[in-house]
Write a protein that holds these residues in place. Structure first.
Motif, PDB file in Angstrom:
ATOM      1  N   GLY A   1       0.804  -1.224   0.000  1.00 37.16           N
ATOM      2  CA  GLY A   1       0.000   0.000   0.000  1.00 37.16           C
ATOM      3  C   GLY A   1       0.828   1.261   0.000  1.00 37.16           C
ATOM      4  O   GLY A   1       2.036   1.241  -0.245  1.00 37.16           O
ATOM      5  N   PRO A   2       0.163   2.371   0.275  1.00 37.33           N
ATOM      6  CA  PRO A   2       0.791   3.693   0.223  1.00 37.33           C
ATOM      7  C   PRO A   2       1.921   3.877   1.236  1.00 37.33           C
ATOM      8  O   PRO A   2       2.688   4.822   1.137  1.00 37.33           O
ATOM      9  CB  PRO A   2      -0.364   4.650   0.525  1.00 37.33           C
ATOM     10  N   PHE A   3       2.048   2.969   2.208  1.00 36.24           N
ATOM     11  CA  PHE A   3       3.096   3.130   3.216  1.00 36.24           C
ATOM     12  C   PHE A   3       4.357   2.330   2.903  1.00 36.24           C
ATOM     13  O   PHE A   3       5.373   2.457   3.582  1.00 36.24           O
ATOM     14  CB  PHE A   3       2.572   2.714   4.596  1.00 36.24           C
TER      15      PHE A   3
ATOM     16  N   GLU B   1       6.647   2.464   0.829  1.00 43.76           N
ATOM     17  CA  GLU B   1       7.905   3.125   0.483  1.00 43.76           C
ATOM     18  C   GLU B   1       8.729   3.539   1.696  1.00 43.76           C
ATOM     19  O   GLU B   1       9.931   3.707   1.607  1.00 43.76           O
ATOM     20  CB  GLU B   1       7.637   4.375  -0.366  1.00 43.76           C
ATOM     21  N   PHE B   2       8.078   3.737   2.815  1.00 42.62           N
ATOM     22  CA  PHE B   2       8.837   4.337   3.926  1.00 42.62           C
ATOM     23  C   PHE B   2       8.528   3.726   5.292  1.00 42.62           C
ATOM     24  O   PHE B   2       8.921   4.273   6.317  1.00 42.62           O
ATOM     25  CB  PHE B   2       8.609   5.857   3.965  1.00 42.62           C
ATOM     26  N   LEU B   3       7.831   2.597   5.299  1.00 46.69           N
ATOM     27  CA  LEU B   3       7.576   1.901   6.561  1.00 46.69           C
ATOM     28  C   LEU B   3       7.617   0.402   6.342  1.00 46.69           C
ATOM     29  O   LEU B   3       7.403  -0.084   5.232  1.00 46.69           O
ATOM     30  CB  LEU B   3       6.191   2.257   7.108  1.00 46.69           C
TER      31      LEU B   3
ATOM     32  N   LEU C   1       2.236  12.191  -1.065  1.00 45.19           N
ATOM     33  CA  LEU C   1       3.146  11.077  -0.782  1.00 45.19           C
ATOM     34  C   LEU C   1       3.596  10.369  -2.049  1.00 45.19           C
ATOM     35  O   LEU C   1       4.784  10.138  -2.262  1.00 45.19           O
ATOM     36  CB  LEU C   1       2.431  10.048   0.097  1.00 45.19           C
TER      37      LEU C   1
ATOM     38  N   TYR D   1      14.150   1.870   3.835  1.00 45.17           N
ATOM     39  CA  TYR D   1      13.977   3.292   4.070  1.00 45.17           C
ATOM     40  C   TYR D   1      12.838   3.468   5.053  1.00 45.17           C
ATOM     41  O   TYR D   1      11.763   2.916   4.879  1.00 45.17           O
ATOM     42  CB  TYR D   1      13.651   4.001   2.760  1.00 45.17           C
ATOM     43  N   ARG D   2      13.097   4.190   6.085  1.00 48.90           N
ATOM     44  CA  ARG D   2      12.086   4.415   7.102  1.00 48.90           C
ATOM     45  C   ARG D   2      12.014   5.905   7.396  1.00 48.90           C
ATOM     46  O   ARG D   2      12.995   6.527   7.784  1.00 48.90           O
ATOM     47  CB  ARG D   2      12.461   3.645   8.364  1.00 48.90           C
ATOM     48  N   SER D   3      10.839   6.483   7.186  1.00 49.78           N
ATOM     49  CA  SER D   3      10.694   7.921   7.372  1.00 49.78           C
ATOM     50  C   SER D   3       9.453   8.251   8.174  1.00 49.78           C
ATOM     51  O   SER D   3       8.332   8.133   7.709  1.00 49.78           O
ATOM     52  CB  SER D   3      10.621   8.618   6.016  1.00 49.78           C
TER      53      SER D   3
ATOM     54  N   LEU E   1       7.564  11.332   6.512  1.00 45.68           N
ATOM     55  CA  LEU E   1       6.551  11.065   5.487  1.00 45.68           C
ATOM     56  C   LEU E   1       5.284  10.486   6.101  1.00 45.68           C
ATOM     57  O   LEU E   1       4.173  10.814   5.690  1.00 45.68           O
ATOM     58  CB  LEU E   1       7.115  10.123   4.413  1.00 45.68           C
ATOM     59  N   PHE E   2       5.455   9.637   7.103  1.00 44.59           N
ATOM     60  CA  PHE E   2       4.291   9.087   7.807  1.00 44.59           C
ATOM     61  C   PHE E   2       3.464  10.219   8.421  1.00 44.59           C
ATOM     62  O   PHE E   2       2.239  10.250   8.281  1.00 44.59           O
ATOM     63  CB  PHE E   2       4.772   8.122   8.884  1.00 44.59           C
TER      64      PHE E   2
ATOM     65  N   VAL F   1       1.089  12.021   6.092  1.00 43.10           N
ATOM     66  CA  VAL F   1      -0.165  11.338   5.785  1.00 43.10           C
ATOM     67  C   VAL F   1      -1.270  11.898   6.694  1.00 43.10           C
ATOM     68  O   VAL F   1      -2.439  11.888   6.344  1.00 43.10           O
ATOM     69  CB  VAL F   1      -0.032   9.814   5.996  1.00 43.10           C
TER      70      VAL F   1
ATOM     71  N   TYR G   1      10.771  18.933  -4.884  1.00 41.11           N
ATOM     72  CA  TYR G   1       9.396  18.442  -4.735  1.00 41.11           C
ATOM     73  C   TYR G   1       8.708  19.092  -3.536  1.00 41.11           C
ATOM     74  O   TYR G   1       7.576  19.548  -3.635  1.00 41.11           O
ATOM     75  CB  TYR G   1       9.358  16.929  -4.604  1.00 41.11           C
TER      76      TYR G   1
ATOM     77  N   VAL H   1      -6.707   5.307   1.804  1.00 42.67           N
ATOM     78  CA  VAL H   1      -6.165   4.096   2.417  1.00 42.67           C
ATOM     79  C   VAL H   1      -7.247   3.031   2.385  1.00 42.67           C
ATOM     80  O   VAL H   1      -6.999   1.894   2.019  1.00 42.67           O
ATOM     81  CB  VAL H   1      -5.722   4.344   3.875  1.00 42.67           C
TER      82      VAL H   1
ATOM     83  N   HIS I   1      -7.620   0.543  -0.393  1.00 41.03           N
ATOM     84  CA  HIS I   1      -6.619  -0.519  -0.555  1.00 41.03           C
ATOM     85  C   HIS I   1      -7.096  -1.790   0.127  1.00 41.03           C
ATOM     86  O   HIS I   1      -6.534  -2.853  -0.035  1.00 41.03           O
ATOM     87  CB  HIS I   1      -5.272  -0.099   0.026  1.00 41.03           C
TER      88      HIS I   1
END
Lengths: 198, 198
Positions: free
Chosen positions: A28-30, A32-34, A145, B93-95, B98-99, B102, B159, B179, B182
């Motif tokens: 899903g949308p998360f 990429e980074f979680l 995002l 990658y953990r950000s 970005l979370f 959301v 961006y 979300v 999905h």
DNA sequence: AGAAACATGTAATCGGTTACATGATTAT
DNA sequence: ATAATCATGTAACCGATTACATGTTTCT
């Protein structure tokens, strides 16, 4: 921010089961980074329930296992919004791929090329996923995002394609001084006094 | 790839102490995509020595603590090159940043703006470090790495600057359907059978 | 005066992953 | 047939971080 809070955030957007939360982290949308595994999600959901931050309904399904659909509670929303008051921790990025490329001089040009080809392929697959997300994104946050991922990945692909020749030259052995000069050994006052272990 | 192998790779480029290796992870050319703490580096070096993959010389220094300068052994080089034959694991990658975005609808526009400002500031600092690296880079690998970071970070800054308005609109509450979709709940055959925990 | 850099190392803790356990259904 | 999807959960393990312990010198 631990998996518990991550789950809480997701449940603030929509009800979901543990299995579904995992899918959100995976595709899903998360994605990429979680990330989080079942082994951390299920216990988190149990803890959140004990703490009264979420509740669940058991759903019977035809031809599928029962499913526990979790919902955030009023207390849960409060707890999550408090979490958002804390400053986010720094991004953590870990790439073995980039580490490998530091050592392109120890690999054959073919091996390096294969590594970069695979990487570009992975990126292009991600781009397809992200384009889908951009199309279906129905909130500003989601569009933002997806657009962010798109911009960054496009830049990475372009860079790799335009600069891969830099590391695809055939294995030129010898030491890389570029790391060495980050460590200015003060030759002056240093004395070796023993050697061990070789 | 564990910290042991990471240390081995660095020592294949130049001799270094544990302290210096840590600095390389922290500020040096590896800081963008690797990290390790003293608590993992020192024990790794001990293990590598026991396994005969590195050796060390104790250096006495004036007005500073003694230092153990490690060198890779012939066996160490072989072991490291074997490691490079394995395919690199996927990037992680953990950000939290970005979370957080959301959930821009749960934060004030000011808070979101503050978050983005801080992020851009961090990026610009990194850009300075990277420009330095690009200037002093004396091998293709080093230039390639620095250039890669530069390209990606520039894209991220651009961006953010061009699209921050998307998430800086004032808090519009309500659920994000992006979300939800999905997770296609098969309403048909689902039956709620109990509620717990609220 | 106090903080930061230099330098190494250990112990306690902790969060999280991996593997295990179970089992029906659907797609290939 | 076999793999993949759906679905939840526990236990063992492990790598890594954090905090602790110690001490000098240099920079602010």
């Amino acid at each position: 921010m631990d998996v518990r809070t991550l789950c809480l955030g997701i449940l603030s957007l929509c009800d979901a089961s543990g299995y579904e939360i995992k899918k959100l982290f995976e595709d899903g949308p998360f994605s990429e980074f979680l990330d989080a595994s079942y082994g951390s999600i299920y216990p988190s959901l149990t803890r959140l329930t004990e703490d009264g931050l979420v509740s669940f309904q058991t759903m019977e399904q035809d031809g599928r296992p029962d499913k526990k659909v979790y919902s955030i509670t009023a207390n849960g929303r409060i707890a999550f919004m408090s979490a958002l008051d804390e400053d986010p921790s720094e991004d953590r990025y870990r790439s073995e791929f980039l580490f490998y490329l530091v050592f392109s001089h120890l690999m054959s040009a073919n091996r390096v090329a294969q590594l970069i080809d695979a990487r570009i392929e992975t990126y292009k697959n991600k781009m397809r996923t992200i384009s889908d997300m951009l199309e279906t994104a129905d909130t500003p946050g989601a569009r933002f995002l997806a657009g962010h991922s798109k911009a960054v990945i496009e830049a990475a692909i372009r860079y790799l394609e335009e600069n891969r020749h830099l590391v695809e030259g055939e294995a030129m052995l010898g030491q890389s001084a570029s790391v060495g000069h980050h460590l200015e050994h003060r030759q002056s006052s240093e004395r070796a006094v023993g050697r061990t272990g070789s």
